[in-house]
Design an enzyme around this catalytic site. Structure first.
Site, PDB file in Angstrom:
ATOM      1  N   TYR A   1      -7.943  -6.406 -10.517  1.00 12.56           N
ATOM      2  CA  TYR A   1      -8.101  -5.744  -9.213  1.00 12.56           C
ATOM      3  C   TYR A   1      -9.574  -5.746  -8.796  1.00 12.56           C
ATOM      4  O   TYR A   1      -9.907  -6.098  -7.662  1.00 12.56           O
ATOM      5  CB  TYR A   1      -7.569  -4.309  -9.323  1.00 12.56           C
ATOM      6  CG  TYR A   1      -7.496  -3.553  -8.023  1.00 12.56           C
ATOM      7  CD1 TYR A   1      -6.386  -3.670  -7.184  1.00 12.56           C
ATOM      8  CD2 TYR A   1      -8.514  -2.689  -7.632  1.00 12.56           C
ATOM      9  CE1 TYR A   1      -6.298  -2.962  -5.995  1.00 12.56           C
ATOM     10  CE2 TYR A   1      -8.441  -1.971  -6.448  1.00 12.56           C
ATOM     11  CZ  TYR A   1      -7.336  -2.112  -5.633  1.00 12.56           C
ATOM     12  OH  TYR A   1      -7.255  -1.400  -4.452  1.00 12.56           O
TER      13      TYR A   1
ATOM     14  N   SER B   1     -11.888  -2.496  -1.294  1.00  9.58           N
ATOM     15  CA  SER B   1     -11.746  -1.216  -2.001  1.00  9.58           C
ATOM     16  C   SER B   1     -13.138  -0.802  -2.460  1.00  9.58           C
ATOM     17  O   SER B   1     -14.052  -1.645  -2.532  1.00  9.58           O
ATOM     18  CB  SER B   1     -10.846  -1.437  -3.225  1.00  9.58           C
ATOM     19  OG  SER B   1     -10.962  -0.369  -4.143  1.00  9.58           O
TER      20      SER B   1
HETATM   21  P1  NAD Z   1       1.160   0.200  -0.670  1.00  6.58           P
HETATM   22  O1  NAD Z   1       1.765  -0.157  -1.987  1.00  6.58           O
HETATM   23  O2  NAD Z   1       1.587   1.479   0.018  1.00  6.58           O
HETATM   24  O3  NAD Z   1       1.368  -1.003   0.356  1.00  6.58           O
HETATM   25  C1  NAD Z   1       1.207  -2.319  -0.046  1.00  6.58           C
HETATM   26  C2  NAD Z   1       1.879  -3.198   0.969  1.00  6.58           C
HETATM   27  O4  NAD Z   1       1.750  -4.547   0.514  1.00  6.58           O
HETATM   28  C3  NAD Z   1       3.369  -2.928   1.124  1.00  6.58           C
HETATM   29  O5  NAD Z   1       3.749  -3.130   2.458  1.00  6.58           O
HETATM   30  C4  NAD Z   1       4.005  -3.996   0.217  1.00  6.58           C
HETATM   31  O6  NAD Z   1       5.328  -4.336   0.595  1.00  6.58           O
HETATM   32  C5  NAD Z   1       3.042  -5.129   0.477  1.00  6.58           C
HETATM   33  N1  NAD Z   1       3.069  -6.160  -0.550  1.00  6.58           N
HETATM   34  C6  NAD Z   1       2.922  -6.039  -1.895  1.00  6.58           C
HETATM   35  N2  NAD Z   1       3.050  -7.244  -2.478  1.00  6.58           N
HETATM   36  C7  NAD Z   1       3.273  -8.140  -1.488  1.00  6.58           C
HETATM   37  C8  NAD Z   1       3.490  -9.545  -1.453  1.00  6.58           C
HETATM   38  N3  NAD Z   1       3.511 -10.291  -2.561  1.00  6.58           N
HETATM   39  N4  NAD Z   1       3.702 -10.123  -0.251  1.00  6.58           N
HETATM   40  C9  NAD Z   1       3.710  -9.399   0.892  1.00  6.58           C
HETATM   41  N5  NAD Z   1       3.507  -8.064   0.911  1.00  6.58           N
HETATM   42  C10 NAD Z   1       3.296  -7.453  -0.266  1.00  6.58           C
HETATM   43  O7  NAD Z   1      -0.425   0.177  -0.925  1.00  6.58           O
HETATM   44  P2  NAD Z   1      -1.648   0.822  -0.131  1.00  6.58           P
HETATM   45  O8  NAD Z   1      -2.156   1.937  -0.959  1.00  6.58           O
HETATM   46  O9  NAD Z   1      -1.323   1.059   1.287  1.00  6.58           O
HETATM   47  O10 NAD Z   1      -2.698  -0.370  -0.260  1.00  6.58           O
HETATM   48  C11 NAD Z   1      -2.949  -1.310   0.754  1.00  6.58           C
HETATM   49  C12 NAD Z   1      -4.260  -2.031   0.460  1.00  6.58           C
HETATM   50  O11 NAD Z   1      -5.312  -1.089   0.399  1.00  6.58           O
HETATM   51  C13 NAD Z   1      -4.268  -2.776  -0.874  1.00  6.58           C
HETATM   52  O12 NAD Z   1      -4.972  -3.996  -0.726  1.00  6.58           O
HETATM   53  C14 NAD Z   1      -5.036  -1.830  -1.780  1.00  6.58           C
HETATM   54  O13 NAD Z   1      -5.672  -2.511  -2.827  1.00  6.58           O
HETATM   55  C15 NAD Z   1      -6.023  -1.236  -0.803  1.00  6.58           C
HETATM   56  N6  NAD Z   1      -6.565   0.060  -1.218  1.00  6.58           N
HETATM   57  C16 NAD Z   1      -5.756   1.159  -1.364  1.00  6.58           C
HETATM   58  C17 NAD Z   1      -6.331   2.380  -1.731  1.00  6.58           C
HETATM   59  C18 NAD Z   1      -5.503   3.656  -1.867  1.00  6.58           C
HETATM   60  O14 NAD Z   1      -6.040   4.684  -2.312  1.00  6.58           O
HETATM   61  N7  NAD Z   1      -4.245   3.683  -1.477  1.00  6.58           N
HETATM   62  C19 NAD Z   1      -7.691   2.458  -1.992  1.00  6.58           C
HETATM   63  C20 NAD Z   1      -8.485   1.308  -1.843  1.00  6.58           C
HETATM   64  C21 NAD Z   1      -7.904   0.118  -1.453  1.00  6.58           C
END
Ligand code: NAD
Length: 274
Positions: A169, A156
């Site tokens: 985080y 991130s």
């Molecule tokens: P999201 O909540 O849409 O998806 C998260 C996924 O992880 C889902 O499929 C959920 O079921 C799964 N998950 C959560 N806990 C779990 C566990 N214990 N075991 C197995 N699966 C699990 O989130 P997102 O926004 O798509 O984020 C995905 C990644 O990207 C994360 O690591 C997040 O930190 C990172 N990220 C997101 C953003 C953003 O703006 N959305 C920005 C920077 C980084």
């Protein structure tokens, strides 16, 4: 380079044919976008993540139907090392290989340090960081045997800079960059690369819910929430899309990226250029 020195490559659409990709946290959001992009490039996919069984089945069928690749699913909990081991074992049993590992599963919790729930700290460190250690250590033997592998860690912008109230985080995402460097160093001569992608705000269903929620809570228009609240730190004032991240992951998985390893690439609209 003259034209005779360039080599004709298969169409990009099938550049990952015969590859097997395991993407953690891929039942929604960025993970699903990346899984779909890898499938679009011809890779078989192992999906992972939580959700209602019928929704997961629809996602799995959708990827298989849209791209004509084999799609498996593991419901492994990324906070549980034994469950992670079962997921990797299932992948090797079904496909006999793991070529591309995308460590994407992640959760968030926001609270001041002195009030940060200890259980939330432990869960965030386990899911956002330790799971990548486990998937990596368990996948490496198969990658080393094949002398080819791609490990893509979804960190991130918070792997590069901090924000108040996000201690767990930010700590986990900074840790992800350290793990990325060490993985790259230990595998550099094995045909394996390991890199981290550092997204800023990416448009996902969760972000959409935040826009709606903040607009209602503050009684301000959506556009104002996006520019002044959510994207306050992001100079380009637009969300990245999951398709953009998917395309970037496909590039990192390609042979063209063979010399890119141990690095972190910000996809944050200039956030960390401040
Ligand atoms: P999201 O909540 O849409 O998806 C998260 C996924 O992880 C889902 O499929 C959920 O079921 C799964 N998950 C959560 N806990 C779990 C566990 N214990 N075991 C197995 N699966 C699990 O989130 P997102 O926004 O798509 O984020 C995905 C990644 O990207 C994360 O690591 C997040 O930190 C990172 N990220 C997101 C953003 C953003 O703006 N959305 C920005 C920077 C980084």
């Amino acid at each position: 380079m003259n034209i005779a020195m360039t080599e004709r490559k298969p169409a990009a659409a099938q550049s990952l044919k015969d590859r097997v990709s395991l993407v953690t946290g891929s039942t929604s959001g960025i993970g699903l976008g990346i899984a779909r992009a890898l499938a679009g490039a011809g890779s078989a996919i192992v999906l992972n993540g939580f959700g209602k069984p019928e929704e997961i089945e629809a996602v799995q069928d959708g990827v298989a139907k849209d791209f004509g690749v084999h799609v498996a699913y593991s419901g492994a909990d990324m906070s549980n090392p034994a469950s992670i081991a079962e997921m990797v074992e299932m992948t090797l049993d079904q496909f006999g290989r793991i070529d591309i590992l995308v460590n994407n599963a992640g959760i968030q919790h926001v609270a001041p340090l002195q009030e940060f729930p200890v259980a939330k700290w432990d869960a965030i460190l386990a899911i956002n960081l330790s799971s990548a250690f486990h998937t990596t250590r368990l996948s490496l033997p198969a990658m080393i045997a094949n002398k080819w592998g791609r490990i893509i860690n979804i960190a991130s912008a918070h792997g590069l800079v901090g924000s108040a109230y996000k201690s767990a985080y930010v700590a986990a995402k900074h840790g992800m960059l350290g793990l990325t460097k060490v993985t790259a160093l230990e595998t550099a001569e094995q045909g394996i690369t390991c890199n981290a992608i550092c997204p800023g705000y990416v448009y996902t269903p969760l972000v959409e819910a935040q826009i709606e929620g903040q607009a209602k809570a503050h009684g301000i228009p959506r556009e104002q929430v996006i520019r002044e609240v959510l994207l306050a730190q992001q100079p380009n004032k637009r969300f990245a899309t999951v398709d953009e991240l998917g395309a970037f992951a496909v590039f990192l998985a390609s042979d063209a990226a063979a010399s890119i390893t141990g690095t972190s690439i910000a996809v944050d609209g200039g956030w960390t250029a401040h």
